[in-house]
Write an enzyme that holds these catalytic residues in place. Sequence first.
Site, short mmCIF file in Angstrom:
data_model
loop_
_atom_site.label_atom_id
_atom_site.label_comp_id
_atom_site.label_asym_id
_atom_site.label_seq_id
_atom_site.Cartn_x
_atom_site.Cartn_y
_atom_site.Cartn_z
N GLU A 159 0.83 -1.21 0.00
CA GLU A 159 0.00 0.00 0.00
C GLU A 159 0.86 1.26 0.00
OE1 GLU A 159 -4.12 -1.65 2.05
OE2 GLU A 159 -2.73 -0.48 3.29
N GLU A 192 -6.51 -7.53 -1.12
CA GLU A 192 -7.00 -7.48 0.26
C GLU A 192 -8.45 -7.04 0.26
OE1 GLU A 192 -4.96 -5.04 3.08
OE2 GLU A 192 -2.96 -5.61 2.39
#
Length: 670
Positions: free
Chosen positions: A156, A314
Amino acid sequence: MTWSHVDNPWPTGGLSYGADYNPEQWDRDVWKEDVRLMTQAGVNLVSLGIFSWGLIEVADGEYNWEWMDEIVGLLASNGIAIDLATPTAAPPGWLLAAHPDIRPVDHDMQPHWPGARLGWCPSSPVFRTYALRMVRAVADRYGHREHVVMWHVSNELGGGNGRCYCDTSAAAFRDWLRHKYGSLDVLNKAWGTAFWGHTYRDFAHILPPRGNDAKNPSLVLDFDRFSSDELLAHYLAERDVLKSVTPDLPVTTNFMAGAEPDVVDYPRWARHMDIVANDHYTRSPDPLPEQDVAFSGDRMRAMTTQRRPWMLMEHSTSAVSWQPRNRAKAPGEMIRNSLSHVGHGSDGILFFQWRASLAGAEQFHSAMVPHAGEDTDLYRDVCKLGEYLRRLAPVMGSRTPQGRVGILFDDEAGWAMAKGVKPNNHLAYGRIVRDWHHAFWRLNESIEVLSPWSDFTGYEVLVVPGLFLTDDDTAARVSAFAEAGGTVVVGFLSGIVDEHDQVRPGGYPGAFRELLGAWCEEFRPLQEGETFTLDNGWSGTEWTELVRVRDAEVIARYSGGDLSGHPAITSRALGTGGRAVYVSAGLDSDALLEIARSLIRPTDLSDMPKGVEVLVRRNDEEAFTFFVNHANNEAIITARGWEMLTDELVNGELHIPAGGVRVVRSGTLT
């Protein structure tokens, strides 16, 4: 199972299923139990090592590979493939202590203290040196292991270090500006620095937008662009090390692309990914989380090449841990969300994380194995989803046909709209775009959330909602689309500023004024609680405009109030059947739905039972039609084919349980 890195570009032999796996949080007895439960649930891929740097390189140049060797071997011996991370999201304590200057600094020049994620400045050459050394060490040791099937760069990126304002970043920013503008004269003109006497005479005088709130919006926009580029440069540096060791292994990183602009300009990154991957989490206050899932999928699919499959890296099995009130998902919601992502083009369903943590910042974040363990409804649903994905294996590699509707979305436009003072500072760019997406989604249109530079060929309708920043090329291409016979819908706050964040003179929306044959003389934003009504009965809130018409037809006018009788919606005929529609008002969802209905020919999918979303994927031989029932009651539709989840023939009537999903192979609506 054996994976061939060359013959199978996708990392698993079927739809990918798994999670982030953090075995370092557990002792070895739990590892064995984890592998048993993974096998039982049908897990075939885990993301490993994401936060493991300090546990592998325990001191500068001193490595402990024993535990990682063991878990890699255990997963491999049980047929579980590994998406191996470069652990650079988590610089170790010894590195932060030795080089505190690598920490990011906020706009008030306060350094980020150790303890969070991504605690490093993207422009730091010191961090880059240590990070690439770590990447090379991991690649050399594990890159040629058969069950290491994909590289996962960091985690991320931008989620903690999206913008750094330190002196190192400031110097890098100045270099970026020199490369972009070439001279101070060009920069001063682009930024309008004559305002408040901020003209620059030396590049050395330029600083990041630190401190006070009254910042030059053009400078802020360029700093946002620079920040995304610096993070991309770091990704590419790690990727190049990995490719030098394992040229055939796919490399990716997990985006966080949703309906709000992020610190990273994901569509401009996407071409650098071997597989485009995304993290998506629904929000507890969101009244339509199912539409947020759809928006995310429609955006991700448009980032791929020719609508190739992407990967959901995710999402959550139930509640997350970082929202003010973390709602647990309702029974069936996790499976429904997951299969909706597959229907929108994902060939991988992964979660954060495999086993719920007992300690740390995300100890109450849901996982595939909850704190309560195996004997839970949640884990039973995890196993059920694994079986569903196994049955859906033939879907792998199929693509979603091009939709009829494209909606333009641009992070740069969102950055420009969000920064600096605006006529209505409570309007969120993502909300405006999502409202238009919702209208066509309710009609079961296949929508693609496009970047402004996308190819518009093949779409029937192009929606331009809140595209605050619009360059000349985008404006010309949108106009050409309408001239060639397409329908363009321009929403309020589109085309207001150019690529330098300077207002286009001559009346709003400047970039589209000629196309629309109408223009706005003055914005009339409404106060909180105020509403408006049009003469056709439609209503709305937040935004109105004083519109003048040159050569367009007025579709609806304001009724009552200061703007009574003035145009609110206009339409102009163009070329060979094209038209350009201007919606200057902040209409409510029912009014936007009626506009959507008027713009696109109905299909058999337009009148599905309320709450049923229909998604189609195809390969050369057959279709896979996903029927996702978001309603609380059973839906019955007409379809024919083979239902893949129940393994039953459908020959006319298909029952879709409340909150359930059905997938019909080679099925078409009659």
